[in-house]
Design a protein around this motif. Structure first.
Motif, short mmCIF file in Angstrom:
data_model
loop_
_atom_site.label_atom_id
_atom_site.label_comp_id
_atom_site.label_asym_id
_atom_site.label_seq_id
_atom_site.Cartn_x
_atom_site.Cartn_y
_atom_site.Cartn_z
N ALA A 1 23.49 -56.91 63.11
CA ALA A 1 21.93 -56.62 62.60
C ALA A 1 21.88 -55.07 62.68
CB ALA A 1 20.97 -57.39 63.26
N LEU A 2 22.10 -54.39 63.79
CA LEU A 2 21.91 -52.99 64.15
C LEU A 2 22.87 -52.16 62.84
CD1 LEU A 2 21.76 -53.11 67.87
CD2 LEU A 2 20.05 -52.14 66.41
N GLN A 3 24.36 -52.71 62.71
CA GLN A 3 24.93 -51.85 61.87
C GLN A 3 24.15 -51.96 60.26
OE1 GLN A 3 28.33 -54.38 62.40
NE2 GLN A 3 29.41 -53.00 63.61
N ALA A 4 23.61 -53.08 60.08
CA ALA A 4 23.02 -53.30 58.68
C ALA A 4 21.73 -52.31 58.79
CB ALA A 4 22.53 -54.65 58.47
N LEU A 5 21.19 -52.09 59.85
CA LEU A 5 19.83 -51.14 59.97
C LEU A 5 20.03 -49.79 59.84
CD1 LEU A 5 16.82 -51.08 61.06
CD2 LEU A 5 17.84 -50.49 63.09
N LEU A 6 21.39 -49.28 60.53
CA LEU A 6 21.60 -47.92 60.82
C LEU A 6 22.78 -47.42 59.76
CD1 LEU A 6 21.79 -47.75 64.72
CD2 LEU A 6 20.09 -46.94 63.31
N LEU A 7 23.49 -48.35 59.33
CA LEU A 7 24.49 -47.73 58.23
C LEU A 7 23.92 -47.64 56.64
CD1 LEU A 7 26.03 -48.30 60.74
CD2 LEU A 7 28.32 -48.88 59.27
N PRO A 8 23.74 -48.65 56.05
CA PRO A 8 23.01 -48.63 55.05
C PRO A 8 21.71 -48.52 55.01
CG PRO A 8 23.38 -51.03 55.44
CD PRO A 8 24.11 -50.05 56.69
N VAL B 1 23.40 -39.16 62.94
CA VAL B 1 22.87 -40.21 63.65
C VAL B 1 22.27 -40.98 62.40
CG1 VAL B 1 21.09 -41.26 65.22
CG2 VAL B 1 22.31 -39.10 65.78
N LYS B 2 21.40 -40.53 61.80
CA LYS B 2 20.68 -41.40 60.77
C LYS B 2 19.82 -40.51 59.62
CE LYS B 2 19.02 -45.11 58.90
NZ LYS B 2 19.23 -44.57 57.59
N THR B 3 20.19 -41.03 58.25
CA THR B 3 19.69 -40.43 57.27
C THR B 3 18.21 -41.05 56.93
OG1 THR B 3 20.47 -41.68 55.74
CG2 THR B 3 21.57 -39.76 56.14
N GLY B 4 17.50 -40.31 56.25
CA GLY B 4 16.17 -40.74 55.59
C GLY B 4 15.72 -40.22 54.32
#
Length: 274
Positions: A109-116, A216-219
């Motif tokens: 679930a965290l992979q789904a949250l943070l990768l795509p 870390v994370k795009t947006g």
């Protein structure tokens, strides 16, 4: 995959010159593990898009820690989760396909949250962690306050809501905390992952593995522009040095690319000065 060094060289905390900062939007960095946050001009609360998911993941992992090699408990997706996913897809949100009855481990679930950058899984994790999205958002704001993020207000766990606002300097605070969690650092340094229904999902951070970037994370969205929370490891004076930062509000037709490019340039300029 890059492994973060156990220790980073501490860079002197002189004020960074104006020329290092992006021409548009806002940015902030911290260097070498030092507590001081260097904030560029134009620090004001602004939409942060999916950079908000850093706080979501941090809060989930703080409540449900994952040790090395652990996948965590199973989260069963419901009919309501599947219907919510369909609604979000119809609005053009970033989602991963799901099915009622599908089971994701906490790590998946965290992979789904943070990768795509799956907004639907942000909602799933919020409900799983706090019992409701509203309860989870209240906790996000409480944690932000405890971290000294005085200019931050979360209204949803994904950042899709333009009323979720922060500053680059505030977001650096939570990025630093999240990167102290080995499970978070490992996930954001992962190029891709495999989920039961969605199959292979890929990290939107295309700088990963290049020029020392380890996450870390795009947006991105029209209100927020291109955003990127990042860490890069650069060798300075013979020692590995962590440069952790956030860029917000970067303009361009390809907003994700604009955020990545601004961060890459910022890291290069900061490393040249250190």
């Amino acid at each position: 995959m890059h492994v973060l060094p156990a220790e980073h060289r501490r860079v002197p905390a002189e004020r960074l010159p104006v020329r290092v900062w992006p021409a548009d939007g806002q940015a902030a960095v911290t260097l070498g593990g030092a507590p001081r946050i260097h904030a560029g001009p134009n620090q004001r609360p602004a939409p942060i898009a999916s950079v908000a998911k850093v706080m979501t993941a941090y809060l989930v992992l703080r409540d449900h820690p994952l040790a090395s090699g652990q996948d965590g408990p199973l989260i069963t997706l419901t009919d309501a989760d599947a219907a919510d996913t369909d609604r979000r897809a119809d609005r053009g949100e970033s989602i991963v396909p799901v099915a009622a009855g599908e089971q994701l481990t906490e790590r998946q679930a965290l992979q789904a949250l943070l990768l795509p950058s799956a907004n639907n899984i942000a909602a799933v994790l919020a409900r799983w962690d706090a019992g409701s999205q509203g309860g989870f958002v209240a906790r996000m704001n409480a944690v932000a306050q405890s971290l000294g993020m005085a200019h931050t207000r979360y209204t949803d766990p994904s950042g899709y809501d333009d009323a979720t606002v922060s500053t680059a300097a505030d977001q650096v605070r939570v990025v630093e905390r999240a990167m102290r969690l080995p499970a978070f650092a490992h996930i954001v340094a992962t190029p891709n992952a495999t989920l039961p229904v969605a199959g292979t999902v890929r990290n939107t951070d295309t700088l990963l593995g290049h020029d020392g970037f380890v996450g870390v994370k795009t947006g991105s969205d029209d209100a927020a522009g291109g955003c990127f929370a990042f860490r890069a490891i650069r060798w300075i004076d013979g020692a590995p040095t962590a440069i952790t930062g956030v860029v917000l509000g970067q303009p361009g037709d390809d907003q994700i690319a604009a955020g990545l490019e601004a961060a890459d340039a910022l890291v290069g300029r900061v490393a040249a000065l250190a």
